[in-house]
Design a protein around this motif. Sequence first.
Motif, short mmCIF file in Angstrom:
data_model
loop_
_atom_site.label_atom_id
_atom_site.label_comp_id
_atom_site.label_asym_id
_atom_site.label_seq_id
_atom_site.Cartn_x
_atom_site.Cartn_y
_atom_site.Cartn_z
N SER A 165 -54.41 17.76 -34.34
CA SER A 165 -55.32 17.71 -33.20
C SER A 165 -54.51 17.55 -31.91
CB SER A 165 -56.32 16.55 -33.33
OG SER A 165 -55.66 15.29 -33.32
N ARG A 166 -55.18 17.86 -30.80
CA ARG A 166 -54.54 17.75 -29.48
C ARG A 166 -55.46 17.01 -28.53
NH1 ARG A 166 -53.63 22.25 -33.01
NH2 ARG A 166 -51.54 23.05 -32.66
N LEU A 167 -54.86 16.26 -27.63
CA LEU A 167 -55.62 15.52 -26.62
C LEU A 167 -55.27 16.10 -25.25
CD1 LEU A 167 -57.47 13.16 -25.77
CD2 LEU A 167 -55.43 11.71 -25.69
N TYR A 168 -56.27 16.66 -24.57
CA TYR A 168 -56.11 17.19 -23.22
C TYR A 168 -56.89 16.33 -22.24
CZ TYR A 168 -53.99 21.67 -24.62
OH TYR A 168 -53.15 22.65 -25.10
N GLU A 169 -56.49 16.41 -20.98
CA GLU A 169 -57.19 15.72 -19.90
C GLU A 169 -57.40 16.69 -18.76
OE1 GLU A 169 -56.78 11.56 -17.29
OE2 GLU A 169 -55.03 12.39 -18.33
N TYR A 170 -58.54 16.55 -18.09
CA TYR A 170 -58.81 17.38 -16.92
C TYR A 170 -59.28 16.47 -15.80
CZ TYR A 170 -60.14 21.52 -14.27
OH TYR A 170 -60.19 22.51 -13.30
N LEU A 171 -58.60 16.56 -14.65
CA LEU A 171 -58.96 15.76 -13.48
C LEU A 171 -59.68 16.63 -12.47
CD1 LEU A 171 -55.56 13.89 -12.91
CD2 LEU A 171 -57.49 13.16 -14.30
N LEU A 172 -60.73 16.10 -11.88
CA LEU A 172 -61.43 16.86 -10.84
C LEU A 172 -62.16 15.92 -9.90
CD1 LEU A 172 -64.58 18.64 -12.39
CD2 LEU A 172 -63.43 16.71 -13.42
N PRO A 173 -62.30 16.31 -8.64
CA PRO A 173 -63.03 15.47 -7.68
C PRO A 173 -64.52 15.50 -7.98
CG PRO A 173 -62.37 17.55 -6.66
CD PRO A 173 -61.73 17.53 -8.01
N THR A 174 -65.18 14.39 -7.75
CA THR A 174 -66.60 14.29 -8.11
C THR A 174 -67.49 15.20 -7.26
OG1 THR A 174 -66.90 12.38 -6.65
CG2 THR A 174 -66.37 11.94 -8.97
N TYR A 175 -67.01 15.63 -6.08
CA TYR A 175 -67.88 16.44 -5.23
C TYR A 175 -68.23 17.79 -5.85
CZ TYR A 175 -63.85 19.21 -3.44
OH TYR A 175 -62.76 20.03 -3.31
N SER A 306 -61.80 11.55 -14.66
CA SER A 306 -60.94 12.10 -15.71
C SER A 306 -61.81 12.46 -16.91
CB SER A 306 -59.88 11.07 -16.11
OG SER A 306 -59.30 11.42 -17.35
N ILE A 307 -61.66 13.68 -17.39
CA ILE A 307 -62.41 14.15 -18.55
C ILE A 307 -61.42 14.44 -19.67
CG2 ILE A 307 -63.91 15.98 -19.42
CD1 ILE A 307 -65.07 16.24 -16.64
N LYS A 308 -61.65 13.88 -20.84
CA LYS A 308 -60.70 14.03 -21.95
C LYS A 308 -61.33 14.79 -23.11
CE LYS A 308 -57.63 10.20 -20.84
NZ LYS A 308 -57.02 8.92 -21.28
N PHE A 309 -60.50 15.67 -23.68
CA PHE A 309 -60.89 16.52 -24.81
C PHE A 309 -59.97 16.22 -25.98
CE2 PHE A 309 -61.81 18.62 -20.88
CZ PHE A 309 -62.89 19.47 -21.08
N HIS A 310 -60.50 15.67 -27.05
CA HIS A 310 -59.70 15.50 -28.27
C HIS A 310 -60.29 16.43 -29.32
CE1 HIS A 310 -58.06 12.69 -31.68
NE2 HIS A 310 -57.42 13.85 -31.60
N GLY A 311 -59.55 17.51 -29.61
CA GLY A 311 -60.03 18.51 -30.55
C GLY A 311 -58.93 18.96 -31.48
N GLN A 312 -59.32 19.63 -32.55
CA GLN A 312 -58.32 20.12 -33.49
C GLN A 312 -57.43 21.16 -32.83
OE1 GLN A 312 -60.42 21.43 -37.00
NE2 GLN A 312 -60.32 19.42 -37.94
N SER A 313 -58.03 22.12 -32.15
CA SER A 313 -57.27 23.16 -31.46
C SER A 313 -58.16 23.78 -30.41
CB SER A 313 -56.76 24.22 -32.43
OG SER A 313 -57.85 24.84 -33.09
#
Length: 503
Positions: A165-175, A306-313
């Motif tokens: 599995s892999r853990l990704y993160e995505y940052l974005l402004p709330t606006y 911060s939004i995190k994605f933990h998925g197999q692929s």
Amino acid sequence: MDHAAEECAPPHEAHDKRRAAEEHKDTRAPKVARTEGEAPSGRLAKRKVAIFFGYCGSGYSGLQVNPGVRTIEGDIFDAFCRAGAVSVENAVNPNKVQLQRSARTDRGVHAAGNLLTLKLMLEPPELPEGLTLTEYVNTLLPPQVRIWGMRRVQNAFNARTSCDSRLYEYLLPTYVFLPPKPFSAMWKMLRRVNYGSEQCPLNKDRAPLFPWQDPLLENDAMLNHPFWRALEYENEFSEDVKAKRAWRMPEHDLQRVRAVFNEFTGSHNFHNYTVGKEFRDRSAYRVMKRLSVSDPTMIDSTEWISIKFHGQSFMLHQIRKMIGMLVLLSRTNVPHSFVAQTFGPARIHVPKAPGLGLLLVEPHFGGYNIKVRNNNERIDRMIAQRTAAKGQENAKPVPKDAESEKRVQVDYAEYQEQMAAFKQTFIYDQIHRTEEDTSEFAKWLNYLDVFVGPDFAYLNPHGTIPQEAILRVGEQRRAPGGQPKAVPSDDDDDEGDDQELEG
């Protein structure tokens, strides 16, 4: 010996030939078995190792070696060659040392933790006294690429397939979750799918009423949003951006984002979230193990999540398109259950969010680590049993190399402090500065809001996909005026750790 000739020869000649061959065989020098790690012809032994590393992807054309362009793997491989850990004859091609990666990232995407495997000479003659190979290689790399450490791994270890599995993160402004600007193309389309007409009523001077003057929109929190009521309609883009950065996300908006995002959890057909895959393609099924949205955090004058994605692929563009759909649904009044519709056979236009906010946190190797623990425990039991039986009749000795057969688990536990400092300086700060300087997310929102056509007609309050929003494979519609509309490009670079597409 030619067995066909022997069968045709007289019996006594065949016997003489076999005896002569056996005598010749006996006179040859005996073959000496090499012990593990010993190299022929005096060359230094190569070991299969896992390289733990992180990087800021800005200025690179992605991770994977690609002749003619600068890549992270290219810089790392070159540094090991310069350090003498790769022989001159193998330095011409990374494949000669069996280089593999756990997750590919493409142009502009970052990683706090990634992993490569390759075969290296761990104590090259060029290694300066007092430095480890990790420390020496880091002196040969730019500061935005760091090796955290390296460990011996089993020969059967595969950097990609051993990663479960892999853990990704995505940052974005709330606006980005603010509704579209009044009278923009997106706003008009939303008015049509909600009220049957794109046009606002006219005042006595035949000018359209502002949303806050239209009785039909009086209680519509999306098309008549307080943020836009407080601004001048004719504001320039830069003035809108400044106001957006000063906006703060209310708690109920955050909860809506979380509710929408949670719909992606589990195993689904993500064919709408990549390119080149049909609904019937089984490889479009992916498993999202855990998804999370953080509380907002202030960075300078802008609020971020911060939004995190933990998925197999993940497939090509998948994370950026998931963010794109999350933003579309969260800034409109579409029911969050609509996400399930996107896993069905209808092909729709799902926009990609900017690559700026994406980073790989780390790959996980749970299955391999279980095998390592089981192997190490087996060796410990064997050593304990043979030690206890020492001196007894028929007792077996403990092999001299028993301890060397143990392996260390593949994880990032001991590197977390270094990774956190690097992530803050070279990734988070870089993302925030770039957004501040270029307004990347505001420009992306502007692209969405000026998009003309029926592609986003699925953003309706009924949670359905109308026929007008369904795309055919390879279709490129044209907007009014004959200009080709923006459609997802098959040759854009993005994240992707699936070697089917690899990255």
